[in-house]
Design an enzyme around this catalytic site. Sequence first.
Site: not given
Length: 142
Positions: A109, A30, A22, A131-133
């Site tokens: 960033r 990306d 947890h 920005y595929g993060n």
Amino acid sequence: MLHNIDPILSPDLLHSLRAMGHGDEIVIVDANFPGSSSGPKCIRADGSTASEVLKAVLSLMPLDTFVPDPALTMEVVGEPETIPEAVADFQAIINEAADNPAQIQTLERFAFYDRAAQAYAIVQTGERRFYGNIILKKGVIG
């Protein structure tokens, strides 16, 4: 093969998801993200998009309900209000697939890089959209 487990979830990724506790975080990134040099274990998923991996991970992992930001993405440099296509897709997946849907929050960033460096693991995908993060904080099952 196992029943009801998305085949995108490799043995290494399944092990990490199960071993996380947890509050631990996993980062789905990306193809351009410096996954291998960021610090945590880097799990390769080159043949999948970040969206596909996100949906598969959320099919097993609960999002944390004890924090206001269990899902974080990287804000667009110089345009913090812009929502990239990948992030809009992530929000739709969270709304549909998460046990506790949450509104995605953003990090600058370099703050995102710093947070990713502290995660349990990074999943490097073949995602080509910028920005595929996304960082996910693991919750609990009651």
